[in-house]
Design a protein around this motif. Structure first.
Motif, PDB file in Angstrom:
ATOM      1  N   LEU A 151       2.460 -10.241  -6.822  1.00 22.06           N
ATOM      2  CA  LEU A 151       3.375 -10.171  -5.617  1.00 22.06           C
ATOM      3  C   LEU A 151       2.969 -11.545  -5.056  1.00 22.06           C
ATOM      4  CD1 LEU A 151       3.807  -6.701  -4.332  1.00 22.06           C
ATOM      5  CD2 LEU A 151       5.138  -7.777  -5.936  1.00 22.06           C
ATOM      6  N   SER A 152       3.979 -12.036  -4.367  1.00 19.76           N
ATOM      7  CA  SER A 152       3.784 -13.465  -3.457  1.00 19.76           C
ATOM      8  C   SER A 152       4.479 -13.361  -2.030  1.00 19.76           C
ATOM      9  CB  SER A 152       4.058 -14.574  -4.381  1.00 19.76           C
ATOM     10  OG  SER A 152       5.358 -14.531  -4.561  1.00 19.76           O
ATOM     11  N   ASP A 153       4.057 -14.205  -1.229  1.00 22.43           N
ATOM     12  CA  ASP A 153       4.505 -14.499   0.108  1.00 22.43           C
ATOM     13  C   ASP A 153       4.480 -13.093   0.929  1.00 22.43           C
ATOM     14  OD1 ASP A 153       5.184 -16.941  -0.406  1.00 22.43           O
ATOM     15  OD2 ASP A 153       7.065 -16.559  -1.465  1.00 22.43           O
ATOM     16  N   LEU A 154       3.348 -12.470   0.755  1.00 23.45           N
ATOM     17  CA  LEU A 154       3.163 -11.177   1.418  1.00 23.45           C
ATOM     18  C   LEU A 154       3.234 -11.056   2.859  1.00 23.45           C
ATOM     19  CD1 LEU A 154       0.469  -9.792  -1.039  1.00 23.45           C
ATOM     20  CD2 LEU A 154       2.929  -9.924  -1.249  1.00 23.45           C
ATOM     21  N   ARG A 155       3.793 -10.045   3.367  1.00 26.60           N
ATOM     22  CA  ARG A 155       3.656  -9.842   5.038  1.00 26.60           C
ATOM     23  C   ARG A 155       3.624  -8.244   5.015  1.00 26.60           C
ATOM     24  NH1 ARG A 155       6.987  -8.582   9.757  1.00 26.60           N
ATOM     25  NH2 ARG A 155       8.881  -8.379   8.392  1.00 26.60           N
ATOM     26  N   LEU A 156       2.489  -7.880   5.824  1.00 25.01           N
ATOM     27  CA  LEU A 156       2.416  -6.353   5.973  1.00 25.01           C
ATOM     28  C   LEU A 156       3.262  -6.002   7.325  1.00 25.01           C
ATOM     29  CD1 LEU A 156       0.905  -3.774   5.100  1.00 25.01           C
ATOM     30  CD2 LEU A 156      -0.912  -4.567   6.978  1.00 25.01           C
ATOM     31  N   THR A 157       3.905  -4.736   7.218  1.00 25.57           N
ATOM     32  CA  THR A 157       4.961  -4.478   8.143  1.00 25.57           C
ATOM     33  C   THR A 157       4.287  -3.349   8.842  1.00 25.57           C
ATOM     34  OG1 THR A 157       6.226  -3.084   6.657  1.00 25.57           O
ATOM     35  CG2 THR A 157       6.912  -5.101   7.020  1.00 25.57           C
ATOM     36  N   GLU A 158       3.462  -2.469   8.165  1.00 20.35           N
ATOM     37  CA  GLU A 158       3.034  -1.202   8.540  1.00 20.35           C
ATOM     38  C   GLU A 158       1.947  -0.585   7.814  1.00 20.35           C
ATOM     39  OE1 GLU A 158       4.928   3.393   9.736  1.00 20.35           O
ATOM     40  OE2 GLU A 158       6.035   2.019   8.977  1.00 20.35           O
ATOM     41  N   SER A 159       1.226   0.216   8.439  1.00 22.29           N
ATOM     42  CA  SER A 159       0.156   0.879   7.558  1.00 22.29           C
ATOM     43  C   SER A 159       0.160   2.280   7.960  1.00 22.29           C
ATOM     44  CB  SER A 159      -1.274   0.255   7.441  1.00 22.29           C
ATOM     45  OG  SER A 159      -1.932   0.092   8.691  1.00 22.29           O
ATOM     46  N   ARG A 160      -0.057   3.105   7.200  1.00 16.99           N
ATOM     47  CA  ARG A 160      -0.290   4.613   7.519  1.00 16.99           C
ATOM     48  C   ARG A 160      -1.447   5.201   6.915  1.00 16.99           C
ATOM     49  NH1 ARG A 160       5.885   6.395   6.578  1.00 16.99           N
ATOM     50  NH2 ARG A 160       7.235   5.021   7.967  1.00 16.99           N
ATOM     51  N   ALA A 161      -2.361   6.139   7.759  1.00 20.60           N
ATOM     52  CA  ALA A 161      -3.535   6.581   7.184  1.00 20.60           C
ATOM     53  C   ALA A 161      -3.412   7.952   7.115  1.00 20.60           C
ATOM     54  CB  ALA A 161      -4.808   6.160   7.622  1.00 20.60           C
ATOM     55  N   HIS A 162      -3.688   8.680   5.846  1.00 19.36           N
ATOM     56  CA  HIS A 162      -3.801  10.058   5.677  1.00 19.36           C
ATOM     57  C   HIS A 162      -4.889  10.222   5.048  1.00 19.36           C
ATOM     58  CE1 HIS A 162       0.159  10.459   7.736  1.00 19.36           C
ATOM     59  NE2 HIS A 162       0.852   9.502   6.733  1.00 19.36           N
ATOM     60  N   PHE A 163      -4.829  11.179   3.870  1.00 22.24           N
ATOM     61  CA  PHE A 163      -5.864  11.201   2.742  1.00 22.24           C
ATOM     62  C   PHE A 163      -5.821   9.831   2.334  1.00 22.24           C
ATOM     63  CE2 PHE A 163      -7.052  11.797  -1.647  1.00 22.24           C
ATOM     64  CZ  PHE A 163      -8.392  12.252  -1.516  1.00 22.24           C
ATOM     65  N   SER A 164      -4.735   9.396   1.924  1.00 25.15           N
ATOM     66  CA  SER A 164      -4.718   7.823   1.354  1.00 25.15           C
ATOM     67  C   SER A 164      -4.384   6.970   2.441  1.00 25.15           C
ATOM     68  CB  SER A 164      -3.713   8.039   0.481  1.00 25.15           C
ATOM     69  OG  SER A 164      -3.960   8.911  -0.795  1.00 25.15           O
ATOM     70  N   GLY A 222      10.530  -8.212  -3.103  1.00 24.29           N
ATOM     71  CA  GLY A 222      11.185  -7.141  -2.450  1.00 24.29           C
ATOM     72  C   GLY A 222      10.385  -6.254  -1.604  1.00 24.29           C
ATOM     73  N   GLN A 223      10.583  -5.121  -1.382  1.00 22.55           N
ATOM     74  CA  GLN A 223       9.689  -4.248  -0.412  1.00 22.55           C
ATOM     75  C   GLN A 223       8.993  -3.211  -1.345  1.00 22.55           C
ATOM     76  OE1 GLN A 223      13.246  -3.257   2.405  1.00 22.55           O
ATOM     77  NE2 GLN A 223      11.932  -3.838   3.810  1.00 22.55           N
ATOM     78  N   PHE A 224       7.681  -2.947  -0.723  1.00 19.61           N
ATOM     79  CA  PHE A 224       6.940  -2.186  -1.647  1.00 19.61           C
ATOM     80  C   PHE A 224       5.707  -1.256  -0.661  1.00 19.61           C
ATOM     81  CE2 PHE A 224       7.887  -5.886  -3.822  1.00 19.61           C
ATOM     82  CZ  PHE A 224       8.199  -5.727  -5.096  1.00 19.61           C
ATOM     83  N   VAL A 225       5.327  -0.268  -1.242  1.00 19.14           N
ATOM     84  CA  VAL A 225       4.567   0.559  -0.598  1.00 19.14           C
ATOM     85  C   VAL A 225       3.235   0.652  -1.505  1.00 19.14           C
ATOM     86  CG1 VAL A 225       3.761   2.775   0.416  1.00 19.14           C
ATOM     87  CG2 VAL A 225       6.089   1.900   0.448  1.00 19.14           C
ATOM     88  N   LEU A 226       1.937   0.029  -1.064  1.00 20.55           N
ATOM     89  CA  LEU A 226       0.647  -0.094  -1.891  1.00 20.55           C
ATOM     90  C   LEU A 226      -0.201   0.822  -1.515  1.00 20.55           C
ATOM     91  CD1 LEU A 226      -0.947  -1.387  -4.028  1.00 20.55           C
ATOM     92  CD2 LEU A 226      -1.692  -3.042  -2.144  1.00 20.55           C
ATOM     93  N   SER A 227      -0.399   1.912  -1.904  1.00 22.07           N
ATOM     94  CA  SER A 227      -1.175   3.215  -1.688  1.00 22.07           C
ATOM     95  C   SER A 227      -2.885   2.988  -2.164  1.00 22.07           C
ATOM     96  CB  SER A 227      -0.705   4.385  -1.890  1.00 22.07           C
ATOM     97  OG  SER A 227       0.692   4.371  -1.604  1.00 22.07           O
ATOM     98  N   PHE A 256       2.784  -0.874   3.872  1.00 21.95           N
ATOM     99  CA  PHE A 256       4.365  -1.145   3.682  1.00 21.95           C
ATOM    100  C   PHE A 256       4.194  -2.719   3.780  1.00 21.95           C
ATOM    101  CE2 PHE A 256       4.052   3.205   4.816  1.00 21.95           C
ATOM    102  CZ  PHE A 256       5.111   3.650   4.444  1.00 21.95           C
ATOM    103  N   ILE A 257       4.874  -3.213   2.676  1.00 21.14           N
ATOM    104  CA  ILE A 257       4.609  -4.883   2.374  1.00 21.14           C
ATOM    105  C   ILE A 257       6.068  -5.421   2.091  1.00 21.14           C
ATOM    106  CG2 ILE A 257       3.552  -6.461   0.853  1.00 21.14           C
ATOM    107  CD1 ILE A 257       1.302  -4.690  -0.034  1.00 21.14           C
ATOM    108  N   GLU A 258       6.279  -6.421   2.677  1.00 23.89           N
ATOM    109  CA  GLU A 258       7.372  -7.288   2.321  1.00 23.89           C
ATOM    110  C   GLU A 258       7.166  -8.425   1.488  1.00 23.89           C
ATOM    111  OE1 GLU A 258       9.676  -8.239   5.687  1.00 23.89           O
ATOM    112  OE2 GLU A 258      10.500  -6.263   5.977  1.00 23.89           O
ATOM    113  N   SER A 259       7.730  -8.971   0.290  1.00 18.96           N
ATOM    114  CA  SER A 259       7.192  -9.792  -0.382  1.00 18.96           C
ATOM    115  C   SER A 259       8.383 -10.650  -0.948  1.00 18.96           C
ATOM    116  CB  SER A 259       6.279  -9.661  -1.432  1.00 18.96           C
ATOM    117  OG  SER A 259       7.312  -8.937  -2.363  1.00 18.96           O
TER     118      SER A 259
END
Length: 323
Positions: free
Chosen positions: A15-28, A38-43, A32-35
């Motif tokens: 992925l390239s030109d990344l921007r982190l829009t949000e992060s959520r912490a539970h067990f994992s 497209g838009q992705f969730v990296l866990s 939440f990434i925009e690039s």
């Protein structure tokens, strides 16, 4: 903030030109990434030695997808063609971002029926699997919380030895022992009946609203197969039925009326409807579902209350005579 997400997304997934829009912490932890792609969730998930190997869940998901189950979404592959990446300390998985309805009406008969029908379709697709997948579910080194239901029942005398019995009144302790005796003394009969009925299947083991993506009022995706094993499908039915109308993960606020709706909708949709309520087997799986969480030693009073609630459930008493 942990910036490894940037390195993993770039080097492992391209992925390239990344921007982190949000992060959520539970067990994992979910990033939440925009690039530019497209838009992705990296866990990112910590390693646990007593759980299934990480790739096992993706093998099960591939089987479900191959057998026609549409509500399963495999993760995006790494540049090396894998479904996940081992980062030396934890596992990384990338999924496309998918929109969902903001507040699904989980007290709605229509949505509960749809959830039951989706679980029926999962089990139907999950009855065809290879011997090697069943062998992985039977591994001797799995932590007791992650083993199939009948094996858990066989292990339950040892598990109960670590329970904090001193937190219970004499009356509650006697009731809990009676429920454990019901489970332990009937495990062979339950296994025999379920084998006769052909109920071994890929099972989700954590099927509940938080793991269902609802989009435009329909069940679009089933998430989080990290606890999935080959087990009897009635365990999933029992666990899932107790997730509606209150706090999820087996708490007494759940509605037994909604549980009944879920079970009846599942029975109506399955190709094996006749035996589900027979011989007390459904009661056995409902009891096991609660005991598994109760014996973790968390929320003991609340789960004791739910256990009593199931034991006194009039509808269940009528449809499920004792084993």
């Amino acid at each position: 903030m942990d910036n490894r997400w940037n390195d993993i997304a770039t080097a492992v997934y391209g992925l390239s030109d990344l921007r982190l829009t949000e992060s959520r912490a539970h067990f994992s932890t979910h990033f939440f990434i925009e690039s530019s792609q497209g838009q992705f969730v990296l866990s990112c998930s910590p390693f646990q030695a007593d759980r299934m190997v990480k790739g096992y869940q993706f093998q099960l998901m591939e089987v479900l997808k191959h057998n026609g189950f549409r509500q399963v979404s495999l993760p995006i592959q790494t540049l090396d063609g894998g479904h996940c990446y081992w980062g030396g300390e934890d596992w990384w998985v990338l999924n496309p971002y998918m929109p969902s309805d903001e507040h699904p009406p989980w007290d709605s008969r229509d949505l509960i029926t749809a959830a039951a029908q989706t679980l029926t379709a999962l089990h139907s697709a999950g009855r065809k699997y290879g011997d090697e997948l069943q062998a992985e579910s039977a591994r001797e080194d799995l932590g007791w919380y992650y083993v199939p239901s009948t094996r858990w029942a066989k292990l339950s005398p040892k598990i109960a030895g670590a329970f904090r019995w001193n937190e219970l009144s004499e009356n509650d302790a006697a009731f809990l022992r009676s429920q454990l005796h019901f489970v332990q003394s009937n495990v062979a009969a339950v296994k025999s009946l379920c084998d006769e009925w052909g109920m071994l299947s890929i099972t989700h083991q954590d099927y509940r609203p938080a793991n269902l993506r609802v989009w435009e009022s329909k069940i679009a995706t089933v998430w989080d197969f990290d606890m999935a094993v080959i087990d009897y499908s009635l365990y999933d039915v029992a666990f899932a039925s107790l997730q509606f109308g209150g706090r999820e993960c087996l708490f007494p606020e759940v509605s037994l009326d909604l549980a009944k709706q879920f079970i009846e909708a599942y029975i109506a949709a399955t190709d094996k409807p006749e035996p589900i309520g027979e011989d007390g087997v459904l009661r056995w799986f409902l009891t096991v579902a609660v005991l598994r969480r109760l014996l973790l030693n968390y929320h003991i009073p609340e789960r004791m209350e739910l256990l009593r609630k199931i034991a006194g459930w009039d509808w269940l008493n009528r449809i499920a005579p004792s084993l």
